[in-house]
Design a protein around this motif. Structure first.
Motif, PDB file in Angstrom:
ATOM      1  N   ASP A 165       0.834  -1.197   0.000  1.00 52.42           N
ATOM      2  CA  ASP A 165       0.000   0.000   0.000  1.00 52.42           C
ATOM      3  C   ASP A 165       0.874   1.256   0.000  1.00 52.42           C
ATOM      4  OD1 ASP A 165      -2.183   1.716   2.232  1.00 52.42           O
ATOM      5  OD2 ASP A 165      -2.503   1.332   0.088  1.00 52.42           O
ATOM      6  N   SER A 166       1.913   1.227   0.814  1.00 53.02           N
ATOM      7  CA  SER A 166       2.803   2.384   0.910  1.00 53.02           C
ATOM      8  C   SER A 166       3.491   2.663  -0.412  1.00 53.02           C
ATOM      9  CB  SER A 166       3.874   2.143   1.987  1.00 53.02           C
ATOM     10  OG  SER A 166       3.261   1.968   3.234  1.00 53.02           O
ATOM     11  N   ILE A 167       3.867   1.623  -1.111  1.00 50.28           N
ATOM     12  CA  ILE A 167       4.509   1.801  -2.415  1.00 50.28           C
ATOM     13  C   ILE A 167       3.541   2.448  -3.393  1.00 50.28           C
ATOM     14  CG2 ILE A 167       5.417   0.547  -4.401  1.00 50.28           C
ATOM     15  CD1 ILE A 167       6.793  -1.318  -2.369  1.00 50.28           C
ATOM     16  N   ILE A 170       1.125   4.440  -2.600  1.00 48.84           N
ATOM     17  CA  ILE A 170       1.010   5.838  -2.180  1.00 48.84           C
ATOM     18  C   ILE A 170       2.198   6.649  -2.672  1.00 48.84           C
ATOM     19  CG2 ILE A 170       1.046   7.359  -0.171  1.00 48.84           C
ATOM     20  CD1 ILE A 170      -0.525   5.105   1.327  1.00 48.84           C
ATOM     21  N   LEU A 171       3.400   6.105  -2.454  1.00 42.29           N
ATOM     22  CA  LEU A 171       4.609   6.825  -2.888  1.00 42.29           C
ATOM     23  C   LEU A 171       4.610   7.065  -4.393  1.00 42.29           C
ATOM     24  CD1 LEU A 171       7.375   5.134  -0.723  1.00 42.29           C
ATOM     25  CD2 LEU A 171       6.662   7.521  -0.626  1.00 42.29           C
ATOM     26  N   ASN A 172       4.149   6.069  -5.108  1.00 44.69           N
ATOM     27  CA  ASN A 172       4.110   6.207  -6.567  1.00 44.69           C
ATOM     28  C   ASN A 172       3.141   7.307  -6.982  1.00 44.69           C
ATOM     29  OD1 ASN A 172       4.682   5.202  -9.315  1.00 44.69           O
ATOM     30  ND2 ASN A 172       2.480   4.849  -9.274  1.00 44.69           N
ATOM     31  N   VAL A 206       1.981   9.829  -5.185  1.00 43.21           N
ATOM     32  CA  VAL A 206       2.459  11.141  -4.759  1.00 43.21           C
ATOM     33  C   VAL A 206       3.642  11.589  -5.624  1.00 43.21           C
ATOM     34  CG1 VAL A 206       3.612  12.332  -2.877  1.00 43.21           C
ATOM     35  CG2 VAL A 206       1.609  10.943  -2.411  1.00 43.21           C
ATOM     36  N   GLY A 207       4.545  10.657  -5.882  1.00 38.98           N
ATOM     37  CA  GLY A 207       5.697  10.975  -6.722  1.00 38.98           C
ATOM     38  C   GLY A 207       5.283  11.446  -8.103  1.00 38.98           C
ATOM     39  N   SER A 208       4.258  10.807  -8.645  1.00 41.73           N
ATOM     40  CA  SER A 208       3.761  11.205  -9.964  1.00 41.73           C
ATOM     41  C   SER A 208       3.247  12.639  -9.951  1.00 41.73           C
ATOM     42  CB  SER A 208       2.643  10.268 -10.410  1.00 41.73           C
ATOM     43  OG  SER A 208       3.145   8.976 -10.573  1.00 41.73           O
ATOM     44  N   LYS A 209       2.550  12.985  -8.869  1.00 42.44           N
ATOM     45  CA  LYS A 209       2.027  14.351  -8.763  1.00 42.44           C
ATOM     46  C   LYS A 209       3.144  15.368  -8.739  1.00 42.44           C
ATOM     47  CE  LYS A 209      -2.342  13.221  -6.527  1.00 42.44           C
ATOM     48  NZ  LYS A 209      -2.969  13.017  -5.192  1.00 42.44           N
ATOM     49  N   ILE A 210       4.199  15.054  -7.974  1.00 45.16           N
ATOM     50  CA  ILE A 210       5.338  15.968  -7.914  1.00 45.16           C
ATOM     51  C   ILE A 210       5.970  16.109  -9.284  1.00 45.16           C
ATOM     52  CG2 ILE A 210       7.622  16.356  -6.940  1.00 45.16           C
ATOM     53  CD1 ILE A 210       6.740  15.009  -4.424  1.00 45.16           C
ATOM     54  N   MET A 211       6.129  15.003  -9.976  1.00 45.33           N
ATOM     55  CA  MET A 211       6.736  15.055 -11.300  1.00 45.33           C
ATOM     56  C   MET A 211       5.901  15.857 -12.279  1.00 45.33           C
ATOM     57  SD  MET A 211       9.635  13.881 -11.351  1.00 45.33           S
ATOM     58  CE  MET A 211      10.705  13.121 -10.183  1.00 45.33           C
ATOM     59  N   LYS A 263       7.385  19.028 -14.269  1.00 43.05           N
ATOM     60  CA  LYS A 263       7.372  19.107 -15.732  1.00 43.05           C
ATOM     61  C   LYS A 263       6.624  20.312 -16.241  1.00 43.05           C
ATOM     62  CE  LYS A 263       8.812  14.538 -16.784  1.00 43.05           C
ATOM     63  NZ  LYS A 263       8.508  13.109 -16.871  1.00 43.05           N
ATOM     64  N   LYS A 276       9.061  23.084 -16.050  1.00 46.72           N
ATOM     65  CA  LYS A 276      10.037  23.014 -17.146  1.00 46.72           C
ATOM     66  C   LYS A 276       9.449  23.571 -18.420  1.00 46.72           C
ATOM     67  CE  LYS A 276      13.189  19.311 -15.824  1.00 46.72           C
ATOM     68  NZ  LYS A 276      13.732  17.969 -16.156  1.00 46.72           N
ATOM     69  N   MET A 284       3.307  -4.008  -9.761  1.00 48.63           N
ATOM     70  CA  MET A 284       3.955  -3.909  -8.448  1.00 48.63           C
ATOM     71  C   MET A 284       5.429  -3.534  -8.597  1.00 48.63           C
ATOM     72  SD  MET A 284       3.412  -4.106  -5.269  1.00 48.63           S
ATOM     73  CE  MET A 284       4.632  -2.857  -4.999  1.00 48.63           C
ATOM     74  N   ARG A 328       9.418   2.854 -10.882  1.00 52.82           N
ATOM     75  CA  ARG A 328       9.046   4.236 -11.198  1.00 52.82           C
ATOM     76  C   ARG A 328       9.403   5.164 -10.063  1.00 52.82           C
ATOM     77  NH1 ARG A 328       3.580   5.794 -12.764  1.00 52.82           N
ATOM     78  NH2 ARG A 328       4.707   7.703 -13.280  1.00 52.82           N
ATOM     79  N   ILE A 329       9.179   4.713  -8.823  1.00 55.26           N
ATOM     80  CA  ILE A 329       9.511   5.552  -7.665  1.00 55.26           C
ATOM     81  C   ILE A 329      11.005   5.856  -7.665  1.00 55.26           C
ATOM     82  CG2 ILE A 329       9.630   5.617  -5.155  1.00 55.26           C
ATOM     83  CD1 ILE A 329       7.121   3.827  -5.133  1.00 55.26           C
ATOM     84  N   MET A 373      11.922   8.376 -10.376  1.00 51.04           N
ATOM     85  CA  MET A 373      11.538   9.744 -10.065  1.00 51.04           C
ATOM     86  C   MET A 373      12.511  10.395  -9.095  1.00 51.04           C
ATOM     87  SD  MET A 373       7.383   9.703  -9.942  1.00 51.04           S
ATOM     88  CE  MET A 373       7.045   8.133  -9.175  1.00 51.04           C
ATOM     89  N   TYR A 392      12.514  17.708  -2.135  1.00 49.39           N
ATOM     90  CA  TYR A 392      11.754  16.670  -2.841  1.00 49.39           C
ATOM     91  C   TYR A 392      11.105  15.713  -1.855  1.00 49.39           C
ATOM     92  CZ  TYR A 392      10.803  12.449  -5.526  1.00 49.39           C
ATOM     93  OH  TYR A 392      10.215  11.339  -6.066  1.00 49.39           O
ATOM     94  N   LEU A 408       7.266  15.130  -0.854  1.00 50.73           N
ATOM     95  CA  LEU A 408       6.734  13.776  -1.010  1.00 50.73           C
ATOM     96  C   LEU A 408       5.941  13.358   0.233  1.00 50.73           C
ATOM     97  CD1 LEU A 408       6.953  11.407  -3.108  1.00 50.73           C
ATOM     98  CD2 LEU A 408       8.822  10.522  -1.721  1.00 50.73           C
ATOM     99  N   MET A 412       2.696  15.235   0.969  1.00 58.93           N
ATOM    100  CA  MET A 412       1.585  14.905   0.092  1.00 58.93           C
ATOM    101  C   MET A 412       0.975  13.528   0.410  1.00 58.93           C
ATOM    102  SD  MET A 412       2.835  16.516  -3.510  1.00 58.93           S
ATOM    103  CE  MET A 412       1.464  15.981  -4.537  1.00 58.93           C
ATOM    104  N   GLN A 425       2.555   4.675   8.507  1.00 60.75           N
ATOM    105  CA  GLN A 425       2.614   3.415   7.763  1.00 60.75           C
ATOM    106  C   GLN A 425       3.731   3.454   6.712  1.00 60.75           C
ATOM    107  OE1 GLN A 425      -1.091   2.248   5.802  1.00 60.75           O
ATOM    108  NE2 GLN A 425       0.166   1.664   4.013  1.00 60.75           N
ATOM    109  N   VAL A 426       3.777   4.545   5.981  1.00 59.43           N
ATOM    110  CA  VAL A 426       4.781   4.665   4.919  1.00 59.43           C
ATOM    111  C   VAL A 426       6.183   4.674   5.523  1.00 59.43           C
ATOM    112  CG1 VAL A 426       5.721   6.211   3.171  1.00 59.43           C
ATOM    113  CG2 VAL A 426       3.272   5.789   3.240  1.00 59.43           C
ATOM    114  N   SER A 432       7.116   1.297   6.615  1.00 58.72           N
ATOM    115  CA  SER A 432       7.398   0.451   5.451  1.00 58.72           C
ATOM    116  C   SER A 432       8.796   0.713   4.910  1.00 58.72           C
ATOM    117  CB  SER A 432       6.370   0.699   4.345  1.00 58.72           C
ATOM    118  OG  SER A 432       5.093   0.370   4.803  1.00 58.72           O
TER     119      SER A 432
END
Lengths: 143, 143
Positions: free
Chosen positions: A120-122, A124-126, A128-133, A137, A140, B1, B7-8, B11, B102, B106, B109, B117-118, B121
């Motif tokens: 689940d945490s992964i 979430i990180l993905n 959130v990370g996408s939003k930051i990217m 962009k 840029k 997965m 991807r994380i 980024m 960064y 992260l 957000m 939890q994160v 993890s």
DNA sequence: GAAATAAATTTGCATATTACAACTATTTTA
DNA sequence: TAAAATAGTTGTAATATGCAAATTTATTTC
């Protein structure tokens, strides 16, 4: 906290480097071509966010090594398409398996009651990370 | 997965590359010297797991750019110690701040109820990753 | 339809990275 | 004290990277 995250990244990178005596750049190119099956050099350089000239040379190294082939796009002769040779596909699968093995081992070693949490945490990180990217962009593009 | 995890990592790498017009290798060297304050070239190459000759040249580039200085170890004249110049420290802090920003963004957000939890993890992943690396390094030593 | 423009790729050029090997200077060992 | 070990630098070769220029092909403009 931050150092921990950096260490996790470093360890995954280290496993990716354990590949068939190839350089990292060649690895990246090979894996992308292997996943996309048939791709133009232009597309590849966009995906890897590298300059065309760089990819042209990297692909040339793969071709020389017998791992990839270049051929002309029948629909537009400006385009060079790239595909993996049989040998290239073997290397591609070897790389994918190395990484799969690493991650499988990683998750198997997580205590069973914590696995859902980690997964689940992964996610979430993905997300959130996408939003930051996205924001990065956009900045840029404004510049 | 597995793709998500990749991807994380990608980024975070991308953010690290947003550094002061320096190359990644120079970044790594600069950051390690900045964190360790005073380090010999030998130690640096061990930390970064690169060959001495490589680091000698990378450090030379930093010295030429005015970011670092070499000086002789008073206790053992075989050793060259490396430290950052004022300009180098500024670059070092800039890099650290970029990465801190960064990661702070992260975590901010992440939904508040998910943060513990994160973090938990990430600790788990680090611990498990370290165990895998121990096994890998034992294998290397046997070979 | 011809000329101008745009697009894809390759090559030239310069800089950087990487590791193995050889070399030099210094320190440690026997 | 001489030989061995160690730290760092340089030579060599291969690869990576990006900007610029050149070539070929396709698209757009007139």
């Amino acid at each position: 906290m931050i150092r921990l995250f950096e260490r996790i990244i470093g360890m995954a990178d280290e496993n990716q480097m354990t590949c068939c005596r190839m350089t990292l750049a060649q690895c990246h190119a090979l894996v992308e071509v292997g996943r996309t099956k048939d791709i133009s050099l232009n597309q590849l350089s966009q995906m890897l966010e590298l300059d065309n000239s760089t990819l042209s040379r990297t692909v040339n190294n793969l071709v020389v090594s017998g791992l990839a082939e270049r051929y002309e796009d029948p629909n537009d002769r400006r385009y060079i398409k790239i595909k993996l040779t049989e040998q290239g596909m073997m290397n591609f699968h070897a790389i994918e398996e190395t990484m799969n093995t690493y991650y499988e081992t990683l998750f198997q070693m997580i205590p069973e009651e914590k696995r859902d949490q980690v997964i689940d945490s992964i996610h979430i990180l993905n997300e959130v990370g996408s939003k930051i990217m996205c924001c990065v962009k956009e900045k840029k593009n404004e510049e």
